[in-house]
Design an enzyme around this catalytic site. Structure first.
Site, PDB file in Angstrom:
ATOM      1  N   ARG A  44       0.844  -1.199   0.000  1.00 38.49           N
ATOM      2  CA  ARG A  44       0.000   0.000   0.000  1.00 38.49           C
ATOM      3  C   ARG A  44       0.882   1.252   0.000  1.00 38.49           C
ATOM      4  NH1 ARG A  44      -1.384   1.701   4.724  1.00 38.49           N
ATOM      5  NH2 ARG A  44      -2.218  -0.264   5.484  1.00 38.49           N
ATOM      6  N   TYR A  60     -16.976  17.969 -13.661  1.00 42.48           N
ATOM      7  CA  TYR A  60     -17.507  16.607 -13.825  1.00 42.48           C
ATOM      8  C   TYR A  60     -18.514  16.308 -12.707  1.00 42.48           C
ATOM      9  CZ  TYR A  60     -17.706  11.559 -13.222  1.00 42.48           C
ATOM     10  OH  TYR A  60     -18.166  10.286 -13.030  1.00 42.48           O
ATOM     11  N   ASP A  98      -7.706  19.586 -13.319  1.00 43.18           N
ATOM     12  CA  ASP A  98      -8.067  18.240 -13.762  1.00 43.18           C
ATOM     13  C   ASP A  98      -7.797  18.192 -15.267  1.00 43.18           C
ATOM     14  OD1 ASP A  98      -9.398  16.002 -14.760  1.00 43.18           O
ATOM     15  OD2 ASP A  98     -11.039  16.127 -13.313  1.00 43.18           O
ATOM     16  N   LYS A 109      -9.380   7.193 -18.406  1.00 37.64           N
ATOM     17  CA  LYS A 109      -9.727   7.752 -19.724  1.00 37.64           C
ATOM     18  C   LYS A 109      -8.537   7.618 -20.682  1.00 37.64           C
ATOM     19  CE  LYS A 109     -13.193   8.861 -17.175  1.00 37.64           C
ATOM     20  NZ  LYS A 109     -14.233   7.863 -17.031  1.00 37.64           N
TER      21      LYS A 109
END
Ligand code: P1T
Length: 388
Positions: free
Chosen positions: A47, A99, A171, A196
């Site tokens: 992690r 978004y 972003d 994306k």
């Protein structure tokens, strides 16, 4: 090195132990220690860090011309982690056309923890006014172009107006570093949904942030581990593999989108009552076309996203065969959707109306198929839905 070369080589050096040209995927969740508290290397638990994720993070940092990058289990995982840089009582100024999922997290979740938000249009003097009204502003959140109406903001101008105490986050999901490099324009942090274009194949959900400031990077490394919204090593491998073709994919996405936007604009002149508006930052008719040129990392880099407004959109879309009716964007295959009914349903109805996100607005993620095939598919769908 050019971006296209970095995408292939950074973090993908041949494996030291075996010479394997593709570094092996490191699946181990834990790493043997020499003595209690003395790991053999800088890895101890996956992690916190692992070789496959680290390779991908190095590559993202190189592409954004950053010093540091961190990857997360989703774009929203990256956003959530960034918001943890703030404390209760801090204010965030966010672009109003953000978004839908980002807006939902800000309004319905982060706001419950005492962070306040204003959603503004950065045109004119709205931004300096919002800063003056909220002296507790600590973060500014920009998308340019916005999702889904493709409004463009002058990133360098916003950076100039941003006081030193405020972090400017951009972003960059829609553009990728091939089209736009916000850090070079003065942003402090660039954020991505890598689900994306960066991955590019619609088969991984992942997010990233990249930045230059070491002290901020130390805080984000701490938060990445403390919050734990991290991706699997296997997914990191897949995204790194997708990244290698980023430059060639983006070149084709931009070319195809420009050709389709021009074709649609032509058709809207013939059928103005049916196709009302075509929005693409590369078109001279886009209200911020000149700003889009200034933001662009290279000539003609306006991205692969198009929006247009038409009557009977739902029927036309359901007749398209190549462009799949689906949420998401940025894959090699074309995807098309109606944001008001799909990706932006969670935006309050009044806000959607104000932003022009109605049931006529179509968002098209133009893929890298042969553009002639995409145009024929569109033309057939338009003609068939005209006739009915
Ligand atoms: O889906 P996820 O990886 O968590 O990323 C969220 C996100 C963040 N920023 C932008 C600009 C985005 O477009 C997204 C996700 N967007 C979609 C799923 C969509 O269809 O618009």
């Amino acid at each position: 090195m050019d971006l296209g070369t970095k995408a292939i080589h950074v973090g993908q050096e041949p494996d030291e132990a075996t010479g394997a040209v593709i570094p092996p995927i490191s699946l181990s969740t834990t790493f043997a220690q020499l003595a209690p508290g003395t790991p053999r290397s800088h890895y101890d638990y996956a992690r916190s860090n692992n070789p496959t994720r680290e390779n991908l993070e190095r590559c993202i940092a190189a592409l954004e011309e950053a010093e540091f990058a961190f990857v997360f289990s989703s774009g929203l995982g990256a956003t959530t982690t960034l918001l943890h840089l703030l404390s209760s009582g801090d204010h965030v100024i966010c672009i109003d056309d953000v978004y839908g999922g980002t807006q939902r997290y800000f309004r319905n979740v982060a706001a419950r923890f005492g962070v306040t938000f204003s959603f503004i249009d950065f045109e004119g003097d709205a931004y300096p006014k919002a800063l003056a009204e909220h002296p507790n502003t600590r973060m500014v959140w920009l998308e340019s172009p916005t999702n889904p109406t493709l409004r463009v903001t002058d990133i360098a101008m916003v950076a100039k107006q941003t006081p030193p105490r405020v972090l400017l986050v951009v972003d960059n999901t829609f553009m990728t570093p091939y089209c736009q490099q916000p850090l070079k324009l003065g942003a402090h942090i660039v954020m991505h949904s890598m689900s994306k274009y960066l991955n590019g194949h619609s088969d991984v959900i992942m997010g990233a942030v990249a930045l230059r400031d070491r002290a901020l990077a130390d805080r984000l490394r701490y938060l990445q581990n403390a919050l734990g919204a991290v991706p699997s090593a296997f997914d990191c491998y897949l995204v790194h593999r997708g990244l290698k073709t980023l430059a060639v994919r983006m070149e084709r996405h931009c070319d195809n989108a420009m050709k389709i936007a021009e074709w649609l604009e032509q058709r809207s002149r013939m059928e103005p009552k049916r196709i009302h508006r075509v929005i693409y930052p590369g078109l001279a008719s886009h209200p911020q076309h000149e700003v889009a040129k200034r933001n662009a990392a290279r000539p003609g880099a306006f991205g692969g996203m198009i929006a247009f407004s038409m009557d009977n959109a739902a029927e036309c879309l359901s007749r398209m065969r190549l462009s799949t009716l689906a949420e998401s964007l940025g894959g090699v295959e074309s995807l098309i959707e109606v944001p008001a009914l799909m990706t932006h349903q969670s935006v309050p109805a009044a806000e959607r109306e104000r932003l022009g996100i109605d049931e006529r607005l179509v968002r098209w993620s133009v893929g890298i198929e042969a553009v002639g095939d995409l145009l024929r598919d569109l033309q057939d769908a338009l003609d068939a839905s005209n006739a009915s």
